[in-house]
Design an enzyme around this catalytic site. Structure first.
Site, PDB file in Angstrom:
ATOM      1  N   GLU A  74       0.821  -1.226   0.000  1.00  0.00           N
ATOM      2  CA  GLU A  74       0.000   0.000   0.000  1.00  0.00           C
ATOM      3  C   GLU A  74       0.847   1.264   0.000  1.00  0.00           C
ATOM      4  OE1 GLU A  74      -0.490  -2.572   1.991  1.00  0.00           O
ATOM      5  OE2 GLU A  74      -2.565  -3.236   1.780  1.00  0.00           O
ATOM      6  N   PHE A 136     -10.894  -6.989  14.672  1.00  0.00           N
ATOM      7  CA  PHE A 136      -9.841  -7.470  13.777  1.00  0.00           C
ATOM      8  C   PHE A 136      -9.572  -6.432  12.678  1.00  0.00           C
ATOM      9  CE2 PHE A 136      -8.656  -9.957   9.896  1.00  0.00           C
ATOM     10  CZ  PHE A 136      -7.387 -10.308  10.325  1.00  0.00           C
ATOM     11  N   GLN A 137      -8.326  -6.094  12.497  1.00  0.00           N
ATOM     12  CA  GLN A 137      -7.874  -5.128  11.494  1.00  0.00           C
ATOM     13  C   GLN A 137      -8.508  -3.751  11.655  1.00  0.00           C
ATOM     14  OE1 GLN A 137      -8.073  -7.058   7.586  1.00  0.00           O
ATOM     15  NE2 GLN A 137      -5.956  -7.732   7.909  1.00  0.00           N
ATOM     16  N   LYS A 186     -17.431  -0.994   6.597  1.00  0.00           N
ATOM     17  CA  LYS A 186     -17.916  -1.983   5.640  1.00  0.00           C
ATOM     18  C   LYS A 186     -19.448  -1.988   5.537  1.00  0.00           C
ATOM     19  CE  LYS A 186     -16.889  -6.687   4.154  1.00  0.00           C
ATOM     20  NZ  LYS A 186     -16.153  -7.923   4.475  1.00  0.00           N
ATOM     21  N   MET A 496      23.939   9.148   1.630  1.00  0.00           N
ATOM     22  CA  MET A 496      23.767  10.474   2.207  1.00  0.00           C
ATOM     23  C   MET A 496      24.069  10.450   3.703  1.00  0.00           C
ATOM     24  SD  MET A 496      23.301  13.514   1.462  1.00  0.00           S
ATOM     25  CE  MET A 496      22.297  14.084   0.106  1.00  0.00           C
TER      26      MET A 496
HETATM   27  C1  LIG Z   1      12.198   5.924   4.904  1.00  0.00           C
HETATM   28  C2  LIG Z   1      13.477   6.610   5.226  1.00  0.00           C
HETATM   29  N1  LIG Z   1      14.315   6.093   6.136  1.00  0.00           N
HETATM   30  C3  LIG Z   1      15.481   6.727   6.419  1.00  0.00           C
HETATM   31  C4  LIG Z   1      15.821   7.899   5.814  1.00  0.00           C
HETATM   32  C5  LIG Z   1      17.122   8.614   6.190  1.00  0.00           C
HETATM   33  N2  LIG Z   1      17.978   8.747   4.997  1.00  0.00           N
HETATM   34  C6  LIG Z   1      18.041   9.859   4.239  1.00  0.00           C
HETATM   35  S1  LIG Z   1      19.014   9.725   2.915  1.00  0.00           S
HETATM   36  C7  LIG Z   1      19.441   8.155   3.323  1.00  0.00           C
HETATM   37  C8  LIG Z   1      20.364   7.383   2.469  1.00  0.00           C
HETATM   38  C9  LIG Z   1      19.715   6.877   1.251  1.00  0.00           C
HETATM   39  O1  LIG Z   1      20.505   5.844   0.701  1.00  0.00           O
HETATM   40  P1  LIG Z   1      20.339   5.366  -0.782  1.00  0.00           P
HETATM   41  O2  LIG Z   1      18.905   5.200  -1.123  1.00  0.00           O
HETATM   42  O3  LIG Z   1      21.216   4.177  -1.000  1.00  0.00           O
HETATM   43  O4  LIG Z   1      20.845   6.581  -1.614  1.00  0.00           O
HETATM   44  P2  LIG Z   1      22.284   7.284  -1.682  1.00  0.00           P
HETATM   45  O5  LIG Z   1      22.300   8.365  -0.663  1.00  0.00           O
HETATM   46  O6  LIG Z   1      23.308   6.231  -1.421  1.00  0.00           O
HETATM   47  O7  LIG Z   1      22.309   7.805  -3.067  1.00  0.00           O
HETATM   48  C10 LIG Z   1      18.806   7.770   4.512  1.00  0.00           C
HETATM   49  C11 LIG Z   1      18.972   6.472   5.182  1.00  0.00           C
HETATM   50  C12 LIG Z   1      14.892   8.414   4.882  1.00  0.00           C
HETATM   51  N3  LIG Z   1      15.087   9.560   4.227  1.00  0.00           N
HETATM   52  N4  LIG Z   1      13.754   7.741   4.592  1.00  0.00           N
END
Ligand SMILES: Cc1ncc(C[n+]2csc(CCOP(=O)(O)OP(=O)(O)O)c2C)c(N)n1
Lengths: 589, 195
Positions: A74, A136-137, A186, A496
């Protein structure tokens, strides 16, 4: 396409709807009224996943021409609907059952809310007599989603449920766009009714002001015309209001440099000499210099997010701010507006155009902006023997595709490279998660984007971490045979985070390196997509071409230099004018 | 190597304060909090109170009190919300409140608006006459009495009720309940003539 018939050609469709209007079966249940409301509102697609509490609505969908796209999760349904909304400008629709179905939608709803993307979510709910009993749910979906929607409705009668959906649909699209939700017990959808839903209209308490006050517009125009160092800051609201053309006319007529926010990418052509591209944490050096030194900023459809402003104390500190926004609550929320103009961006731009007494006298300023462009070019180093550079992959792809190609992304370094090194010239071609910053956005967003614009090329730049979060969506792209090119800028890390650890946590890389990631090309093949592995700079063009040529979803697993970081960079809460161009600069700040 | 390092770049003199307002770099500018009485007409239906209170907590506005009750129109309820915030916060609170779909209108009442709060104070029943005497000083009255306790009702401004509560401390205070303020503009002015 999907389980239902494909969309017929336009005139055929016209005939069909006319014929349908005469023969449309009368509504007999709440669920049918819900579907009728969606049809009346012009819904074309629904993204969703089946389940007990939503089943009556699905059953009613069986007899509808609306195409249902079964998603693998979802969360993907809500992101696909969100991307559909960004690309078409009309609300995307997603369905989920009660409980876990509804909670899985939440991330996508929150994402749409932060970026003001038009979207409507319909969730099943346990029968009314079980509500509140931890059946439930069951979850309190309205309670959970109230803070992240424009409005969440709880349907309480079969006679009015269709109307609730009509209203929610209209509300998602009106004024400042955003998500709405209708929770559907529902028994309410199963219940008998012969009430046809009203046409989509917004609630009577919802008022939108289209035009700004004339005197205020005049005062703002006078201030802008008198400026020595004017800039336009164009936000996502410009695209949402279909005001990109009005913006172009205004900026070119009065020769005012244009900076966009990240969500505003595409509102002004980046190849135009007045464009300084986008400002903020990883924006261009020249945009950040201009934003810091401007004396008058016309900001349109932006909420002054902190990723744009850095620390507010140092944001455009010499500037008088003219702030145009359809949402009065955005005015002076983060940055004080000397000239607040409440109204629709396109209308207000037209008003301003007429009110400008003359163009600002800004030759010197434009020259200064050009100097900054020369001083701080967007560039990267690519020695011959070095590993593959992500920027090179993005740039090469950008060079070979048509201008209206749609770019989707996950969240991380790859998202920044995709926004920095792709040249955007058209609105609604940049589909990304800004305010919420949702990893996993890319895979399903590309599905929504491709269905929204089947004739446009769609490419998704993703990170290995982001891709893994919603990889199951590939099964949907394969089933629907969607011609999408996924490019994973694979650095075997949540890059990042690693960049921040290296910059601000003494290189203590806690939980940021992913040496155990799968071989994405093989994973793609397992899903039935086409997989490519890319390692050498020399193969970039050829691989991109092969992936583009393949008719269906393809995945390029591009193994990039893991040492590559994103620059320029304004440290969080920092001063935009003090962006770092390289690691050494970070130590000076 | 590209252009000048961070510290060598062109920089303006100005500065903004934490509320994003441009200020004289020499002067420290802060806005002191003040109290505001907001009166909102809202659709009278389930969930509205949660929506309004959720908004205030989510945005970290400091609520002093919030009261709700029906109006002469059964479909419309009226909320009185007291907040204490610096000026820009009050302005934001009004606009955010106005944005909620079930909210019909939001008005900030004049400082001299009528404000009344009700308190019920239950004290020990040993000295009923003394309790009565104190209640009268605050225009209140005993509304319930038993051998063990007396409950007194006081209506008035927040200050008056604070003072009354203080005075009743000489007895054995068992329980207190306060409603928070309800407020109306003085004179003929109304929010909406229909309500
Ligand atoms: C759902 C979620 N969890 C954690 C983060 C924290 N976060 C921001 S950027 C990042 C790294 C993303 O890694 P990747 O998708 O491999 O991309 P890259 O930076 O290596 O290009 C993280 C963990 C986030 N933005 N979203």
């Amino acid at each position: 396409m999907s389980e239902r018939a494909s969309v017929p050609a336009e005139d055929e469709q016209q005939e069909e709807t006319e014929a349908e209007e005469q023969t449309q079966a009368p509504v007999t249940t709440g669920a049918q009224s819900v579907v009728r409301a969606l049809e009346n509102a012009g819904a074309e697609y629904v993204f969703g996943v089946q389940g007990g509490a939503i089943m009556p609505v699905y059953d009613a969908l069986y007899d509808s021409d609306i195409t249902h796209v079964t998603m693998a999760h979802e969360q993907g349904a809500s992101h696909a609907a969100d991307a559909y909304g960004i690309v078409t400008g009309d609300p995307g629709v997603c369905f989920a059952t009660s409980g876990p179905g509804a909670t899985n939608l939440v991330t996508g709803i929150a994402d749409a809310n932060m970026d003001s993307d038009p979207m409507i979510a319909l969730t099943g709910q346990v029968p009314s007599n079980f509500v509140g009993n931890d059946a439930f749910q069951e979850t309190d979906t309205v309670g959970i989603t109230q803070p992240i929607t424009k409005e969440s409705y709880f349907a309480n009668h079969s006679d009015t449920v269709g109307h609730d959906v009509s209203e929610a649909f209209a509300l998602a699209d009106a004024g400042r766009q955003g998500p709405t939700l209708v929770d559907l017990p529902k028994d309410i959808t199963q219940g008998e009714t012969d009430v046809e839903p009203n046409p989509p209209t917004t609630p009577d308490t919802y008022h939108v002001q289209e035009e700004a006050d004339e005197a205020d517009v005049q005062a703002a125009a006078d201030a802008l015309a008198a400026a020595d160092r004017p800039v336009i800051l164009s936000g996502g609201g410009v695209i949402k209001a279909d005001a990109s053309n009005a913006l172009r006319e205004f900026a070119m007529e009065y020769e005012i440099p244009v900076i966009t926010t990240m969500p505003g990418i595409g509102s002004f052509p980046e190849d135009h000499e007045l464009s300084l591209e986008w400002a903020g944490m990883h924006g261009t050096g020249y945009a950040n210099m201009a934003i810091t030194n401007t004396d008058c900023m016309l900001a349109i459809g932006t909420r002054f997010d902190d990723r744009l402003t850095g620390g507010v104390d140092s944001f455009a500190p010499d500037a008088e701010v003219i702030h145009v926004d359809i949402d009065p609550a955005e005015i002076s929320k983060n940055i004080y507006a000397d000239y607040p103009l409440i109204g629709d961006a396109r209308e207000v731009l037209r008003q301003l155009f007429d009110a400008m007494p003359r163009a600002p006298d800004a030759d010197e300023w434009r020259e200064q902006c050009q100097t900054w462009k020369d001083e701080f070019p967007m560039s990267y180093e690519m020695p011959d023997d070095e590993p593959l550079k992500p920027q090179y992959v993005v740039e090469t792809f950008s060079d070979v595709t048509p201008e209206d190609t749609i770019v989707c992304t996950g969240v991380g370094q790859h998202q920044m490279w995709a926004s920095q090194f792709w040249e955007y010239t058209e609105p609604r071609t940049w589909v990304s998660s800004h305010g919420l910053g949702t990893m996993g956005y890319g895979v399903p967003a590309a599905i929504g984007a491709k269905l929204a614009a089947p004739d446009q090329e769609v490419v998704c730049f993703d990170g290995d971490g982001s891709f893994l979060m919603t990889v199951q969506g590939l099964s949907v792209a394969v089933r629907e045979n969607l011609d999408i090119t996924y490019v994973i800028l694979n650095n075997e890390a949540v890059g990042m985070v690693r960049q921040w650890q290296d910059g601000f946590y003494e290189g203590r890389r806690m939980a940021s390196e992913y040496p155990w990631i799968p071989q994405f090309d093989k994973l793609a093949e397992a899903f039935g997509a086409r997989g490519f592995r890319l390692e050498d700079s020399e193969d970039v063009e050829e691989t991109i071409q092969a992936a583009r040529d393949y008719d269906g979803p393809s995945v390029i697993d591009a193994h990039i230099d893991p040492g590559e970081n994103v620059f320029p960079m304004v440290p969080s809460g920092g001063d935009n004018g003090l962006f770092a161009l390289e690691e050494d600069h970070l130590e000076m700040l | 190597m590209p252009g000048p390092a961070p510290t060598e770049r062109i920089r303006p003199e100005g500065r903004r304060n934490s509320q994003g307002i441009r200020v004289d770099p020499e002067a420290e500018v802060t806005h002191d909090p003040r109290q505001a009485v907001l009166s909102a007409l809202v659709k009278h239906k389930p969930g509205v109170l949660a929506e309004v209170s959720g908004l205030f907590s989510r945005r970290q506005f400091n609520i002093e009190s919030l009261t709700v009750g029906p109006t002469s129109d059964e479909n419309i309820a009226r909320m009185t919300i007291l907040i204490e915030e610096p000026e820009p916060g009050i302005d934001q609170a009004k606009k955010q409140l106005q944005k909620l779909v079930p909210v019909i209108s939001v008005t900030e009442l004049e400082p001299e608006a009528l404000r009344r709060e009700l308190a019920l104070i239950k004290v020990g029943g040993e000295k009923p006459d003394d309790v009565n005497a104190v209640a009268e000083m605050y225009d209140g009255q005993a509304v319930d009495a038993s051998t063990d306790s007396v409950t007194v009702e006081i209506t008035g401004s927040k200050q008056k009720i604070d003072a009354a509560v203080e005075a009743f401390k000489q007895f054995d205070v068992q329980e207190i309940v306060r409603t928070g303020a309800a407020a109306l503009e003085r004179g003929p002015k109304t929010l909406d003539t229909d309500v």
